[in-house]
Write a protein that holds these residues in place. Structure first.
Motif, PDB file in Angstrom:
ATOM      1  N   ALA A  13       0.852  -1.185   0.000  1.00 11.73           N
ATOM      2  CA  ALA A  13       0.000   0.000   0.000  1.00 11.73           C
ATOM      3  C   ALA A  13       0.889   1.237   0.000  1.00 11.73           C
ATOM      4  CB  ALA A  13      -0.904   0.000   1.227  1.00 11.73           C
ATOM      5  N   GLY A  14       0.671   2.115  -0.975  1.00 16.46           N
ATOM      6  CA  GLY A  14       1.511   3.303  -1.090  1.00 16.46           C
ATOM      7  C   GLY A  14       2.688   3.092  -2.011  1.00 16.46           C
ATOM      8  N   HIS A  15       2.508   2.292  -3.056  1.00 18.48           N
ATOM      9  CA  HIS A  15       3.637   1.916  -3.920  1.00 18.48           C
ATOM     10  C   HIS A  15       4.162   3.068  -4.766  1.00 18.48           C
ATOM     11  CE1 HIS A  15       0.492   1.845  -6.984  1.00 18.48           C
ATOM     12  NE2 HIS A  15       1.426   1.739  -7.901  1.00 18.48           N
ATOM     13  N   GLY A  20       7.241   3.215  -0.490  1.00 17.97           N
ATOM     14  CA  GLY A  20       6.559   2.097  -1.131  1.00 17.97           C
ATOM     15  C   GLY A  20       7.213   1.676  -2.426  1.00 17.97           C
ATOM     16  N   SER A  21       7.627   2.637  -3.235  1.00 13.36           N
ATOM     17  CA  SER A  21       8.266   2.301  -4.509  1.00 13.36           C
ATOM     18  C   SER A  21       9.607   1.622  -4.281  1.00 13.36           C
ATOM     19  CB  SER A  21       8.444   3.556  -5.376  1.00 13.36           C
ATOM     20  OG  SER A  21       9.284   4.513  -4.744  1.00 13.36           O
ATOM     21  N   ALA A  22      10.332   2.049  -3.237  1.00 14.69           N
ATOM     22  CA  ALA A  22      11.612   1.412  -2.926  1.00 14.69           C
ATOM     23  C   ALA A  22      11.408  -0.023  -2.463  1.00 14.69           C
ATOM     24  CB  ALA A  22      12.345   2.216  -1.849  1.00 14.69           C
ATOM     25  N   ILE A  23      10.352  -0.261  -1.704  1.00 15.36           N
ATOM     26  CA  ILE A  23      10.064  -1.623  -1.240  1.00 15.36           C
ATOM     27  C   ILE A  23       9.681  -2.514  -2.412  1.00 15.36           C
ATOM     28  CG2 ILE A  23       8.447  -3.003   0.132  1.00 15.36           C
ATOM     29  CD1 ILE A  23       8.485  -0.692   2.180  1.00 15.36           C
ATOM     30  N   VAL A  24       8.891  -1.992  -3.344  1.00 13.86           N
ATOM     31  CA  VAL A  24       8.546  -2.771  -4.541  1.00 13.86           C
ATOM     32  C   VAL A  24       9.800  -3.113  -5.330  1.00 13.86           C
ATOM     33  CG1 VAL A  24       7.371  -2.696  -6.776  1.00 13.86           C
ATOM     34  CG2 VAL A  24       6.178  -1.909  -4.720  1.00 13.86           C
ATOM     35  N   THR A  39      -3.252   2.347  -7.178  1.00 14.17           N
ATOM     36  CA  THR A  39      -3.155   3.798  -7.052  1.00 14.17           C
ATOM     37  C   THR A  39      -4.304   4.293  -6.183  1.00 14.17           C
ATOM     38  OG1 THR A  39      -4.554   4.233  -8.979  1.00 14.17           O
ATOM     39  CG2 THR A  39      -2.171   3.943  -9.370  1.00 14.17           C
ATOM     40  N   HIS A  40      -4.236   5.548  -5.770  1.00 13.05           N
ATOM     41  CA  HIS A  40      -5.332   6.117  -4.973  1.00 13.05           C
ATOM     42  C   HIS A  40      -6.637   6.122  -5.768  1.00 13.05           C
ATOM     43  CE1 HIS A  40      -7.418   8.620  -2.066  1.00 13.05           C
ATOM     44  NE2 HIS A  40      -7.772   9.421  -3.054  1.00 13.05           N
ATOM     45  N   ALA A  41      -6.537   6.359  -7.078  1.00 12.35           N
ATOM     46  CA  ALA A  41      -7.744   6.357  -7.922  1.00 12.35           C
ATOM     47  C   ALA A  41      -8.371   4.968  -7.986  1.00 12.35           C
ATOM     48  CB  ALA A  41      -7.402   6.849  -9.323  1.00 12.35           C
ATOM     49  N   GLU A  42      -7.545   3.946  -7.901  1.00 12.27           N
ATOM     50  CA  GLU A  42      -8.039   2.567  -7.960  1.00 12.27           C
ATOM     51  C   GLU A  42      -8.536   2.063  -6.612  1.00 12.27           C
ATOM     52  OE1 GLU A  42      -5.055   0.909 -11.494  1.00 12.27           O
ATOM     53  OE2 GLU A  42      -4.412   0.904  -9.392  1.00 12.27           O
ATOM     54  N   LEU A  43      -7.950   2.567  -5.520  1.00 10.66           N
ATOM     55  CA  LEU A  43      -8.330   2.112  -4.186  1.00 10.66           C
ATOM     56  C   LEU A  43      -8.110   3.236  -3.182  1.00 10.66           C
ATOM     57  CD1 LEU A  43      -9.149  -0.048  -2.131  1.00 10.66           C
ATOM     58  CD2 LEU A  43      -6.760  -0.807  -2.079  1.00 10.66           C
ATOM     59  N   ALA A  67       1.566   3.366   2.858  1.00  7.93           N
ATOM     60  CA  ALA A  67       0.725   4.503   2.471  1.00  7.93           C
ATOM     61  C   ALA A  67       0.508   5.421   3.662  1.00  7.93           C
ATOM     62  CB  ALA A  67      -0.614   3.999   1.946  1.00  7.93           C
ATOM     63  N   ALA A  68       0.614   6.723   3.432  1.00  2.57           N
ATOM     64  CA  ALA A  68       0.404   7.699   4.500  1.00  2.57           C
ATOM     65  C   ALA A  68       0.309   9.088   3.882  1.00  2.57           C
ATOM     66  CB  ALA A  68       1.542   7.661   5.512  1.00  2.57           C
ATOM     67  N   LYS A  69      -0.315   9.983   4.612  1.00  3.32           N
ATOM     68  CA  LYS A  69      -0.256  11.402   4.239  1.00  3.32           C
ATOM     69  C   LYS A  69       0.920  11.986   4.993  1.00  3.32           C
ATOM     70  CE  LYS A  69      -2.757  15.776   4.080  1.00  3.32           C
ATOM     71  NZ  LYS A  69      -2.526  15.936   2.624  1.00  3.32           N
ATOM     72  N   VAL A  70       1.922  12.481   4.271  1.00  2.25           N
ATOM     73  CA  VAL A  70       3.145  12.964   4.901  1.00  2.25           C
ATOM     74  C   VAL A  70       3.477  14.370   4.426  1.00  2.25           C
ATOM     75  CG1 VAL A  70       4.085  10.644   5.161  1.00  2.25           C
ATOM     76  CG2 VAL A  70       4.606  11.944   3.100  1.00  2.25           C
TER      77      VAL A  70
END
Length: 327
Positions: A13-15, A20-24, A39-43, A67-70
């Motif tokens: 979540a938060g890719h 999140g992108s680094a973890i992927v 994505t946020h638009a998808e979920l 995923a977070a608001k930062v």
């Protein structure tokens, strides 16, 4: 050290975010192919019904909640309601619906701001809830503390394997370079770059420059996350406690904001004057993580600050004008 089977199914979540992108990228580099992302638009993770439907339709073995608001000091001051509401909703929905769907393994990413403003340095995991939080980001910190306690509570009541890692200040590819809502490293990279391009004589930075901060490259953070996920349950529990199960992730070293600014100006090639506006808030005087617990579990950072900042600026310069960069 165990290794999660390559057949494991992940939901990150938060890719699209920096972490999140680094973890992927790290999971893919290790050979994992079954990685769900949305994505946020998808979920919309703040929607209970949407998250419930996602887990119902997409069985996974491991959830990584990145995923977070930062945002930085300015963003936290301007939008405190947004920061506490959105982060609480994301954590509650993802953690509970993962449990409801039978997901036994979850990793929550928190923040060093969970610790009291005047916590003894370096900050140990045991400092949690021992003092007053830094006021400029208290709503965000409260939400992150709630996430830790959610994981601990589900583990205690339901026997799940929900773990939490608390990173220090992160930086690297896909960071947020917004002029008002970014953290200190991307903010300074952008300001020094633009000042260099404009041949500006001066760059003014908020605060006194005296606060000390610790910085970890996001690729190191991703490696630490996978390391923590791979620790067998017996070893993990032996190095944590039921009511103190989160783990700090950092380098164990820090620099002043002034030293950081000087180093970034050198890397970017800005040769003008650097001025500090002491009328603006500094935030906490020091935020250095004690990383002994993670070291005892077999992990330490590898990317030095100068090396990491050089790569961060190279990424910024390469991606200017592209969709990947958030300005």
């Amino acid at each position: 050290m165990q290794k999660l089977p390559l057949s494991s199914r992940f939901f990150v979540a938060g890719h699209r975010g920096m972490v999140g992108s680094a973890i992927v990228r790290k999971l893919q580099a290790e050979g994992y192919q079954h990685i769900e992302t949305r994505t946020h638009a998808e979920l919309d993770l703040t929607s209970q019904a949407a998250v419930q439907a996602f887990f119902k339709d997409n069985p996974v073995d491991y959830v990584v909640l990145a995923a977070a608001k930062v945002g930085g000091i300015h963003a936290n001051n301007e939008y405190p309601a947004d920061f506490i509401y959105e982060n609480l909703m994301i954590e509650c929905n993802v953690i509970h619906q993962a449990f409801a769907a039978g997901v036994k393994n979850l990793l929550l990413l928190g923040s060093s701001c969970i610790y009291p403003k005047l916590a003894s340095q370096p900050m140990r995991e045991s400092a949690l809830l021992t003092g007053v939080l830094e006021s400029t980001n208290e709503p965000y910190a409260v939400a992150k503390i709630a996430g830790i306690k959610l994981c601990e509570s589900y583990n205690r009541q339901h026997g799940t394997n929900y773990r939490s890692v608390m990173p220090t200040n992160l930086y690297g590819p896909y960071d947020n370079y917004h002029p008002e809502n970014s953290h200190v490293i991307p903010a300074l990279i952008r300001r020094f770059h633009e000042a260099k391009q404009a041949r500006a004589e001066e760059v003014v930075i908020w605060g006194t420059g005296n606060p000390m901060r610790e910085f970890l490259h996001v690729d190191d953070m991703a490696a630490a996350c996978l390391h923590v996920m791979n620790i067998d349950t017996e070893t993990y529990q032996a190095n944590t406690q039921p009511m103190l199960s989160h783990i700090n992730v950092g380098t164990g070293t820090d620099v002043t904001i002034r030293e950081l600014a000087d180093l970034l100006a050198e890397i970017v090639g800005y040769e003008g004057k650097i001025t500090f506006d002491s009328s603006k808030p500094d935030g906490a005087p020091r935020k250095l993580m004690n990383v002994e617990r993670l070291a005892a579990l077999g992990w330490q950072s590898r990317i030095g600050l100068k090396e990491g900042l050089q790569s961060a600026y190279a990424w910024y310069a390469e991606h200017l004008g592209r969709e990947a960069i958030r300005l």
